[in-house]
Design an enzyme around this catalytic site. Sequence first.
Site, PDB file in Angstrom:
ATOM      1  CG  ASP A   1      38.368  39.618  39.830  1.00 35.41           C
ATOM      2  OD1 ASP A   1      37.667  39.767  38.820  1.00 35.41           O
ATOM      3  OD2 ASP A   1      39.541  40.008  39.880  1.00 35.41           O
TER       4      ASP A   1
ATOM      5  CD  GLU B   1      42.124  44.261  38.605  1.00 31.47           C
ATOM      6  OE1 GLU B   1      43.052  43.496  38.828  1.00 31.47           O
ATOM      7  OE2 GLU B   1      41.126  43.976  37.911  1.00 31.47           O
TER       8      GLU B   1
END
Length: 895
Positions: free
Chosen positions: A468, A537
């Site tokens: 992230d 994702e």
Amino acid sequence: MFHRRLFVRRRTAAAAAFTLALALASGVHPATPAARAAVAPSTTALSGYAIQSTAAVTDSAAAVSSPGYPAAGWYRAGPRSTVLAALLAAGKYADPFYSTNQKNIPTADFTVPWWYRSDFTVTDTSSRTYLDFSGVVSAADVFVNGRQLADKAAVAGAYTRHELDITSAVRPGTNTVAFRVQPNDPRKHFTMGWIDWLQPPPDENMGIVRDVLVRRGGPVALRDAHVVTALVVPSLAGADLTVKAQARNDSASPVTATVSGTVGAVSFSQDVTLAAHETKAVTFTPAAYPQLHLASPRVWWPAGMGEQALYGLDLTASVSGSASDTVHETFGIRDVKAPLNADGARQYTINGRPLLIKGGGWSPDEYLRWDSAYAEDRLTYALDLGLNTIRLEGHIEPDEFFDLADRYGILTLPGWECCDKWEGQVNGSEPGEKWSAADYPVAKASMAAEAARLRDHPSVISFLIGSDFAPDATIEKNYVDALRAADWPTPVVAAASANSAPISGSSGMKMSGPYDWVPPNYWYNKQEGGATGFNSETSAGPDVPTLDTLRRMMSPAELETLWKNPSAKQYHRSSSSVFATLGIYDAALSGRYGPPSGLDDYVRKAQLAQYENVRAQYEAYARNAKDVSKPATGVVYWMFNSGWTSLHWQLVDRCLDQGGAYFGAKKANEPLHVQYSYDDRSVAVVNNRHEPVSGLTARVTLFSTDGTQRYDRTATGVAVGGDGGRTTALTVPASVSGLSTTYLARLLLTDASGKEVSRNVYWLSTKADVLDYAQTDWYHTPTTAYADLKGLSTMAQAAVTATGATTAHPDGTSTTTVTLTRTGPGSTPALLTDVHLVDARNAPVLPVRWSDNQVTLWPGETTTLTATYRTADLRGSAPWLRVSGWNTPTATVHG
């Protein structure tokens, strides 16, 4: 995930891996180097352990780690096992995959260290002995024959690799190694966590989850062996191989070793003189060894693009004519590039050919129980779905996984994990703790170990050093230095999100979600998570499994709640409060298809919804891959599979059953494909094969739900380029007279001979789903009005007959051929007809690979499907076929 939060090749004696050397004083040395070299090198993996909580052991560490210690009442564990995995195997707890049984496992049992104890045999002490291991979660004190040889400060982190010279501690006969394994907390240790994927295991995976090797050899050890390949692109006419290794003299005397090797029929050799305890780099270059220039090499390709050619490297270090150590490595020759395109998106090319990354996120078993057959089953499912890539966020699987990926031609994207210790240093809002000075070398050693372990696998096409968030400058430099030192051969990506790093530059990826339900037309909008760039994702969230699987994972009361109460917390969804319920998903299901009338109806609608949504996601990315403006370059479905019995993020469920999500993906990714576009109503043909195709005919026909034909158009002479080429064959008008609010679109693609090569059926509405992009958050974009698909519930029943014939093959597999025919009166098609292969108990036979499934048939139409499976999975029964569908009554016939 953004803001949130499983052909076997064992690596032998001198496995190519970074060695975190923990030097030990050795009081035993042979009289001469030649004496040690007389013993052939060998490697043996510990076969398993006896384990016990330190709270239940009062004996000293010296006693526990001594041969003959009576480990009475201890639990048995396999060679790779977490504590909880061993306790489950022993039957201590009820099935944690069922209902809320996992809640009843006391977490307090795993807050103290556990002993792992194993014996090994040494027939003589005339050679050196090493303990070689990684996969300790989270850290361990290490003892051999009553002596402590390393402590938990040195043996820390799941991915660091350690080699202990235990020569001075071993003795002829039985020897004992004992690990005092420390409790795990992913927020505090460089291990692995479960973020919001599932309910985390109570032991947090503490244990030893990779092989512990006992390695024996002469005075000169070979380490860090690998091959650096340079392929001539795009001609592929030649390749240069550079062979590298470290030769280490572990004796107290100078020695001259001959290091010789082979790659196929090519051989090479050189002498190396080493002072006592000296290590030297040994390199064989094409300049010095011209035989390492290969003309017309066998090149490794991803599946569907060419063969999966693999080469073997064998190295031997000989002293006085006797082998002191040996190495075997498997590698492939291929070229990977991933530049940023004009829009800043990462575009992968393999051997000079660009490809759209079509992937899925991988989950291991929740308790990290490695099963090669189960991993292979899942990877063959990925191929069956037309996927070319698997992403591993943390949870980087054992060597066998990458061996399988190499063999099957499945690309892999390993990388570090978000939302725990790995990213605690770079983002204060993440739950991981800030790093101390002692953490930096552990993180760097982890990177070096994985780089050395993975670099020769041709299936590995990048390493994502952040998920992230990109690492900060200091951490990134440590990672990049370790990768460069390991001769890392593929692109290093700063993060799976839209981050940049000083050395690695822009990630070229985005992580903008969604992670919860959005309608199919979402994917066609070129904003947020729509089909542009590289989305690392993303999915429409929940994937409710089949009724067979639901009944294996939830109690009757839980199943009742599942369809009746959208606001109820679902234990089998996630540990995250954001994903605790199925509220957003259930509202869409009711709003589009109508409220469920019972469990069967809920699951039936779920399969329909998941089919259309997953299909749309992959189709949108495929259609946009060749766009001039903002092309799509990659998509990773979140997720491919689940580590437990789950209600979300899975194309295939834990039991390997296949529902709407599975067959939606399979349809979207077929080699030559006709598809409908939700944004502009175009009918496009996508060619996922290398060779271009011409002479195609595309036809689109629209039907009201009663089967009345309302529109029909055909385009002839359709041609489409290869390697993901796309062409628009025709466009459906915005308005068609007489069309019902809910309607069906049938797309057919035939080749020049008139043979049908692709069929695709959509259920659509004249009333579109409406998205409120202004209210987009990190996990979804709200839908303010739903498409009206309730007309599907008015479709008349449609009869389908099925016949089957089964052939058993000598390799232990069977094939059942199924012929389906829409029979009986009426004009209504049989929508999404599903065939399940079952045994005499009506239990699904799994795994199974279908040529096609969940098909829609108009009156008089016939189609033939094939199912391939292991004969033994019938459990002695004859095969049966359970046929059902949206508007087809369920019937079971002999297969």
